[in-house]
Write a protein that holds these residues in place. Structure first.
Motif, PDB file in Angstrom:
ATOM      1  N   GLY A 176      11.903 -20.911  10.947  1.00  0.00           N
ATOM      2  CA  GLY A 176      11.053 -21.915  11.576  1.00  0.00           C
ATOM      3  C   GLY A 176       9.787 -22.155  10.774  1.00  0.00           C
ATOM      4  N   HIS A 177       9.595 -23.405  10.335  1.00  0.00           N
ATOM      5  CA  HIS A 177       8.463 -23.783   9.474  1.00  0.00           C
ATOM      6  C   HIS A 177       7.395 -24.542  10.270  1.00  0.00           C
ATOM      7  N   GLY A 178       7.649 -24.757  11.561  1.00  0.00           N
ATOM      8  CA  GLY A 178       6.799 -25.652  12.338  1.00  0.00           C
ATOM      9  C   GLY A 178       5.421 -25.132  12.699  1.00  0.00           C
ATOM     10  N   SER A 179       5.230 -23.814  12.619  1.00  0.00           N
ATOM     11  CA  SER A 179       3.926 -23.249  12.988  1.00  0.00           C
ATOM     12  C   SER A 179       3.056 -22.969  11.766  1.00  0.00           C
ATOM     13  N   SER A 180       3.598 -23.147  10.584  1.00  0.00           N
ATOM     14  CA  SER A 180       2.863 -22.759   9.375  1.00  0.00           C
ATOM     15  C   SER A 180       1.642 -23.643   9.143  1.00  0.00           C
ATOM     16  N   ALA A 181       0.677 -23.080   8.437  1.00  0.00           N
ATOM     17  CA  ALA A 181      -0.538 -23.827   8.100  1.00  0.00           C
ATOM     18  C   ALA A 181      -0.529 -24.270   6.649  1.00  0.00           C
ATOM     19  N   THR A 182       0.476 -23.801   5.898  1.00  0.00           N
ATOM     20  CA  THR A 182       0.564 -24.143   4.473  1.00  0.00           C
ATOM     21  C   THR A 182       1.997 -24.542   4.120  1.00  0.00           C
ATOM     22  N   ASP A 183       2.169 -24.966   2.876  1.00  0.00           N
ATOM     23  CA  ASP A 183       3.430 -25.541   2.403  1.00  0.00           C
ATOM     24  C   ASP A 183       4.096 -24.596   1.408  1.00  0.00           C
ATOM     25  N   SER A 184       5.332 -24.197   1.697  1.00  0.00           N
ATOM     26  CA  SER A 184       6.037 -23.244   0.831  1.00  0.00           C
ATOM     27  C   SER A 184       6.414 -23.828  -0.532  1.00  0.00           C
ATOM     28  N   HIS A 185       6.323 -25.162  -0.679  1.00  0.00           N
ATOM     29  CA  HIS A 185       6.531 -25.746  -2.007  1.00  0.00           C
ATOM     30  C   HIS A 185       5.448 -25.244  -2.970  1.00  0.00           C
ATOM     31  N   LEU A 186       4.272 -24.984  -2.418  1.00  0.00           N
ATOM     32  CA  LEU A 186       3.107 -24.694  -3.252  1.00  0.00           C
ATOM     33  C   LEU A 186       2.849 -23.208  -3.455  1.00  0.00           C
ATOM     34  N   GLY A 187       3.208 -22.371  -2.492  1.00  0.00           N
ATOM     35  CA  GLY A 187       2.947 -20.950  -2.642  1.00  0.00           C
ATOM     36  C   GLY A 187       3.284 -20.160  -1.388  1.00  0.00           C
ATOM     37  N   PHE A 188       2.726 -18.958  -1.310  1.00  0.00           N
ATOM     38  CA  PHE A 188       3.009 -18.004  -0.240  1.00  0.00           C
ATOM     39  C   PHE A 188       2.640 -18.587   1.128  1.00  0.00           C
ATOM     40  N   VAL A 189       3.571 -18.502   2.076  1.00  0.00           N
ATOM     41  CA  VAL A 189       3.332 -19.000   3.438  1.00  0.00           C
ATOM     42  C   VAL A 189       3.557 -17.859   4.415  1.00  0.00           C
ATOM     43  N   ASP A 190       2.505 -17.497   5.158  1.00  0.00           N
ATOM     44  CA  ASP A 190       2.576 -16.391   6.112  1.00  0.00           C
ATOM     45  C   ASP A 190       2.586 -16.953   7.535  1.00  0.00           C
ATOM     46  N   ILE A 191       3.699 -16.734   8.243  1.00  0.00           N
ATOM     47  CA  ILE A 191       3.815 -17.221   9.624  1.00  0.00           C
ATOM     48  C   ILE A 191       3.758 -16.073  10.639  1.00  0.00           C
ATOM     49  N   SER A 192       3.341 -14.896  10.169  1.00  0.00           N
ATOM     50  CA  SER A 192       3.367 -13.694  11.021  1.00  0.00           C
ATOM     51  C   SER A 192       2.624 -13.883  12.335  1.00  0.00           C
ATOM     52  N   ASN A 193       1.474 -14.539  12.295  1.00  0.00           N
ATOM     53  CA  ASN A 193       0.641 -14.672  13.489  1.00  0.00           C
ATOM     54  C   ASN A 193       0.829 -15.995  14.226  1.00  0.00           C
ATOM     55  N   SER A 194       1.517 -16.956  13.612  1.00  0.00           N
ATOM     56  CA  SER A 194       1.678 -18.271  14.241  1.00  0.00           C
ATOM     57  C   SER A 194       3.076 -18.497  14.803  1.00  0.00           C
ATOM     58  N   TRP A 195       4.058 -17.797  14.256  1.00  0.00           N
ATOM     59  CA  TRP A 195       5.463 -17.987  14.651  1.00  0.00           C
ATOM     60  C   TRP A 195       5.697 -17.472  16.063  1.00  0.00           C
ATOM     61  N   THR A 196       6.569 -18.162  16.806  1.00  0.00           N
ATOM     62  CA  THR A 196       6.919 -17.708  18.159  1.00  0.00           C
ATOM     63  C   THR A 196       8.433 -17.586  18.297  1.00  0.00           C
ATOM     64  N   GLN A 197       8.858 -16.763  19.228  1.00  0.00           N
ATOM     65  CA  GLN A 197      10.287 -16.507  19.463  1.00  0.00           C
ATOM     66  C   GLN A 197      11.050 -17.789  19.772  1.00  0.00           C
ATOM     67  N   ALA A 198      10.377 -18.774  20.360  1.00  0.00           N
ATOM     68  CA  ALA A 198      11.037 -20.041  20.715  1.00  0.00           C
ATOM     69  C   ALA A 198      11.607 -20.752  19.492  1.00  0.00           C
ATOM     70  N   GLU A 199      11.067 -20.436  18.311  1.00  0.00           N
ATOM     71  CA  GLU A 199      11.529 -21.107  17.092  1.00  0.00           C
ATOM     72  C   GLU A 199      12.953 -20.704  16.707  1.00  0.00           C
ATOM     73  N   TYR A 200      13.412 -19.579  17.261  1.00  0.00           N
ATOM     74  CA  TYR A 200      14.807 -19.180  17.054  1.00  0.00           C
ATOM     75  C   TYR A 200      15.769 -20.047  17.879  1.00  0.00           C
ATOM     76  N   GLU A 201      15.288 -20.561  18.993  1.00  0.00           N
ATOM     77  CA  GLU A 201      16.180 -21.131  20.009  1.00  0.00           C
ATOM     78  C   GLU A 201      17.076 -22.270  19.511  1.00  0.00           C
ATOM     79  N   PRO A 202      16.559 -23.262  18.766  1.00  0.00           N
ATOM     80  CA  PRO A 202      17.476 -24.302  18.295  1.00  0.00           C
ATOM     81  C   PRO A 202      18.573 -23.750  17.379  1.00  0.00           C
ATOM     82  N   PHE A 203      18.201 -22.820  16.507  1.00  0.00           N
ATOM     83  CA  PHE A 203      19.207 -22.200  15.630  1.00  0.00           C
ATOM     84  C   PHE A 203      20.273 -21.491  16.469  1.00  0.00           C
TER      85      PHE A 203
END
Length: 336
Positions: A176-203
């Motif tokens: 899930g990329h929807g909670s990120s504050a940065t773009d993985s095209h450009l560099g390191f993206v940390d979603i540890s504190n923004s990601w939620t369990q709901a992001e698994y649900e569509p998958f």
């Protein structure tokens, strides 16, 4: 077997190019299993159709995957500039259509893409619209909704529409990329504190309903995927994310494809060989290289050398290649 795991981008835009004959030869000799288009590969629809005709013929009994990002809205490689009718973004579709309307829209899109020779669309985006200031998902209207059930509904319409045309789709970007504050095209993206369990649900829902042909692993770091004492790796290189969670936890036995291995999130933190070995050990079946950093049709041999060397050194790695090959061939068998 290892060649089927490689999908690359290319630099030319015509079947008359000398590069085209070299790329066709890579397909004929089994050194790659697929190609991906970017916008600069599309000079005209006629040129695209001619190149794809040669790609398809080169695969013989096993069709190569001929892939493109044609989500709608801003993320479209086939555009009105070359005479291709564009469609709205995912966000606009969800706001203005019901599921039947969306299915008709995507079925028509897929039919027109298939007519040009494409058989794989890198979509739908099943990321949740969590961070409204997200620079790569929210900014371009690539997410259907912040609600998992709405994302699942419209993603299903996308998948079904493409299947009606005989095309393969790829859900993205796991986990899930929807909670990120940065773009993985450009560099390191940390979603540890923004990601939620709901992001698994569509998958999870799409897998359970048999709507997941292929899943794209995002270059997204989450501290929950790191094995103690191990290097910090994004989900795309994490056995916890792809094997423990996606395969064992969600029961997905389809094809996992990496996001572009030349994105900054990978190239700025991992060496070429290390990234490839980690990607396969994590559970990726197809390694996607846009081939844009230093464009060369010698790239597949460099990748193959890494895969073959590691397979010779490590029998368990060789077994992973064999398992990936089986999954890829099972997916491709649906194209025939």
């Amino acid at each position: 077997m290892a060649g089927q795991m490689i999908m690359i981008g290319f630099a030319h835009d015509s079947a008359k190019s000398e590069q085209q004959s070299r790329l066709v030869s890579l397909l004929e000799t089994g050194q790659i299993g697929g190609v991906m288009y970017l916008k600069y590969n599309i000079k005209s629809l006629t040129d695209v159709a001619n190149m794809n005709r040669e790609f398809l013929a080169a695969g013989g009994r096993v069709q190569p995957l001929i892939a493109i990002d044609q989500e709608g809205g801003v993320v479209e490689r086939l555009t009105k500039a070359v005479g291709f009718k564009e469609i709205p973004s995912a966000r606009d579709v969800a706001l203005n259509m019901d599921k039947n309307g969306a299915n008709a829209l995507y079925a028509d899109l897929a039919k027109r893409m298939k007519k040009l020779g494409f058989n794989t669309n890198f979509g739908p985006v099943v990321d949740l619209l969590i961070n409204k200031n997200n620079p790569i998902i929210a900014k371009y209207g690539r997410s259907f909704s912040s609600r998992a059930d709405i994302v699942t509904k419209f993603a299903t319409a996308f998948v079904d529409g493409h299947r009606q045309a005989g095309m393969i789709t790829g859900l993205k970007h796991f986990p899930g990329h929807g909670s990120s504050a940065t773009d993985s095209h450009l560099g390191f993206v940390d979603i540890s504190n923004s990601w939620t369990q709901a992001e698994y649900e569509p998958f999870a829902a799409l897998i359970a309903n048999g709507k997941a042909d292929m899943i794209m692993a995002g270059h997204l770091f989450h501290s929950g995927y790191v094995v103690e004492g191990e290097k910090q790796v994004p989900a795309s290189l994490s056995p916890v994310a792809l094997t423990t969670v996606l395969r064992n936890g969600m029961g997905f036995d389809g094809v996992i494809i990496s996001d572009d291995m030349e994105m900054g999130a990978i190239t700025k933190h991992f060496g070429f060989e290390e990234a490839i070995v980690r990607a396969v050990n994590a559970g990726n079946d197809i390694l996607l290289f846009s081939n844009t950093v230093k464009p060369s049709l010698g790239l597949p041999k460099r990748i193959l050398d890494v895969l073959e060397t590691e397979a010779t050194r490590d029998p368990s790695f060789a077994r992973k290649i064999e398992a990936s090959y089986r999954r890829i061939i099972a997916l491709k068998s649906r194209l025939n």
